[in-house]
Motif scaffolding. Structure first.
Motif, PDB file in Angstrom:
ATOM      1  N   UNK A 156       0.837  -1.214   0.000  1.00 18.10           N
ATOM      2  CA  UNK A 156       0.000   0.000   0.000  1.00 18.10           C
ATOM      3  C   UNK A 156       0.862   1.251   0.000  1.00 18.10           C
ATOM      4  N   UNK A 157       1.957   1.215   0.743  1.00 17.03           N
ATOM      5  CA  UNK A 157       2.854   2.373   0.811  1.00 17.03           C
ATOM      6  C   UNK A 157       3.469   2.678  -0.555  1.00 17.03           C
ATOM      7  N   UNK A 158       3.897   1.666  -1.268  1.00 19.98           N
ATOM      8  CA  UNK A 158       4.507   1.874  -2.584  1.00 19.98           C
ATOM      9  C   UNK A 158       3.494   2.383  -3.597  1.00 19.98           C
ATOM     10  N   UNK A 159       2.252   1.944  -3.517  1.00 23.62           N
ATOM     11  CA  UNK A 159       1.197   2.417  -4.428  1.00 23.62           C
ATOM     12  C   UNK A 159       0.944   3.912  -4.200  1.00 23.62           C
ATOM     13  N   UNK A 160       0.935   4.355  -2.963  1.00 20.84           N
ATOM     14  CA  UNK A 160       0.711   5.772  -2.657  1.00 20.84           C
ATOM     15  C   UNK A 160       1.821   6.642  -3.232  1.00 20.84           C
ATOM     16  N   UNK A 161       3.062   6.167  -3.080  1.00 20.17           N
ATOM     17  CA  UNK A 161       4.201   6.938  -3.610  1.00 20.17           C
ATOM     18  C   UNK A 161       4.104   7.076  -5.134  1.00 20.17           C
ATOM     19  N   UNK A 162       3.706   6.005  -5.834  1.00 16.73           N
ATOM     20  CA  UNK A 162       3.566   6.048  -7.295  1.00 16.73           C
ATOM     21  C   UNK A 162       2.489   7.031  -7.725  1.00 16.73           C
TER      22      UNK A 162
END
Length: 483
Positions: free
Chosen positions: A375-381
């Protein structure tokens, strides 16, 4: 004003001509080649004969046509006997036939040879189509006429040699309808299934006594040959005498020289079979007796060299008892060893449950950490994507696109200006070769072509080169150079 020219009505003139023709040509023989045969429903035959220059229509009434030995066929040379008459409704004349026969044996044999070659090329005489005649058939089918000695000779020969069940399918064996009846008989035997209470023949005999080539002509019928060749039941042909050969003899599975010989081929002699069986039986008994006698001698000689079975059995019993006692000791030792191994590896159930609980907790935390990281990586993208889109200058992109579009339009206009089609619009013509469609640049090249293509602004035409090369005079060349 009177005149001596006679006056007739149409009917009077037709009757007068009919009288003259029938009186002048009352009995004649006309020779020609059959070009057409038509048999009406009434049974009358309308036959057209011809020679190199003329054609003659004839009619053969039913009562006469039924008695003719040879059915006229296209291409056959014939001699027609009869009388001339007229047919007033059509203003035509015709020959009323009272008899017709081939114009010599040569014409008939030529037609027979042509038909033979045709069927030979179609494969109806091939050996691979031949079926084997059964050695001792249960049922024999016979296709022949009930009149005459043929059927009596065949039945008598069966009775003498080996009585069999015989099915007779009576047919004509001469004349116009004979071939059709024989075809129906062969097909009828093949269609018997046994459910009707009638046994299907194992072999069929098609037989007829001797006669002239005209008498035997029905056995040269093309449709009959095809039917015989396609029959699922083996067929023995026995037509005429040994010197008589018809096309059915070439298509059948076996050709017998006479009807009597056909019966001899179909079944063996019963008494001869009995003698052979008796001879074979006596030879078999003597052979078996000799074999048994020799085998008994060999058995006795072998018996003397063998040990007593009782002694051999006593030794085997002792060996089995010893092996049995040894097996019990070994089995006890193996079982004890397995018990010790099981006790040494015994595990407490409580330890197993604790181990499983620890593994389950570790798996739960690993799954939770993976979801959070994803979830954290999706937000950054998503954030990076929004920043990139905000930095894009839409006006700059549109100006670039407009610049390249104008450049592309300008290039197209230059191409159109330089195209040779604009020159054609001003009245010029492009000359091309018909062969390779390449432009012809000089008169010297043009005269080498017989036909050239002229392309105008609105289409192309082909032109033929008529004149040879005309060279320019020096004055014309000088003027051209000045211009």
């Amino acid at each position: 004003m009177t005149t001596n020219i006679p006056e007739y009505t149409v009917t009077e003139l037709s009757n007068a001509l009919k009288n003259v023709v029938e009186t002048s040509f009352d009995k004649i023989i006309v020779k020609g080649e059959v070009s057409r045969v038509f048999i009406a429903q009434s049974g009358h035959a309308y036959i057209t004969i011809k020679d190199e220059f003329s054609v003659l229509e004839t009619i053969c009434f039913k009562n006469v046509f039924e008695k003719i030995k040879i059915t006229p066929e296209q291409g056959l040379e014939v001699q027609c006997k009869g009388r001339m008459s007229t047919f007033s409704k059509k203003s035509s004349y015709q020959l009323i036939i009272t008899d017709i026969h081939p114009a010599g044996l040569g014409a008939l044999m030529a037609m027979l040879e042509a038909r033979k070659q045709k069927l030979l090329k179609s494969g109806y005489f091939d050996k691979k189509r031949k079926k084997q005649i059964p050695f001792l058939p249960e049922v024999v089918g016979v296709v022949t006429s009930l009149k005459g000695a043929v059927i009596r000779d065949i039945l008598h020969r069966f009775k003498d040699r080996f009585p069999r069940k015989v099915l007779i399918w009576p047919t004509l064996v001469q004349g116009e309808d004979a071939s059709l009846e024989i075809i129906n008989a062969i097909k009828g035997f093949n269609k018997i299934s046994g459910l009707e209470g009638i046994d299907k023949p194992d072999v069929i005999i098609v037989a007829r006594g001797g006669g002239s080539i005209e008498d035997l002509w029905c056995f040269n019928d093309e449709e009959l040959i095809i039917t015989v060749s396609n029959s699922n039941i083996p067929i023995i042909s026995a037509i005429g005498h040994e010197t008589d050969t018809t096309l059915i003899d070439l298509a059948s599975d076996y050709r017998a020289p006479t009807p009597t010989a056909a019966a001899e081929i179909a079944v063996p002699v019963r008494l001869e079979l009995i003698d052979k069986v008796s001879s074979f039986s006596s030879r078999l008994v003597s052979s078996l007796t000799r074999i048994l006698r020799e085998s008994n001698k060999e058995l006795n000689s072998v018996k003397r060299g063998l040990k007593s079975p009782e002694k051999s059995m006593d030794d085997l019993i002792q060996r089995i008892d010893f092996a049995s006692s040894r097996l019990k000791i070994v089995m006890k030792q193996k079982i004890g060893s397995y018990e010790d191994n099981v006790l040494s590896y015994k595990i407490d159930n409580r330890d197993i449950l604790l181990n499983l609980s620890y593994k389950f907790k570790a798996l739960y935390f690993a799954d939770k950490n993976f979801v959070q990281s994803l979830n954290s990586k999706i937000s950054i993208l998503e954030k990076n994507t929004n920043i990139i889109f905000s930095r894009l200058n839409k006006q700059l992109l549109l100006s670039k696109l407009s610049y390249y579009l104008e450049k592309f339009t300008y290039s197209i206009k230059i191409l159109e200006t330089l195209s040779y089609k604009n020159i054609l619009n001003r009245g010029f013509v492009l000359i091309k070769s018909i062969k390779d469609k390449k432009p012809i640049k000089s008169a010297r090249s043009a005269v080498k072509e017989e036909v050239i293509e002229l392309e105008f602004y609105d289409g192309s035409i082909d032109a033929k080169v008529l004149n040879d090369l005309k060279k320019k005079s020096r004055k014309e060349t000088y003027k051209t150079n000045l211009q």
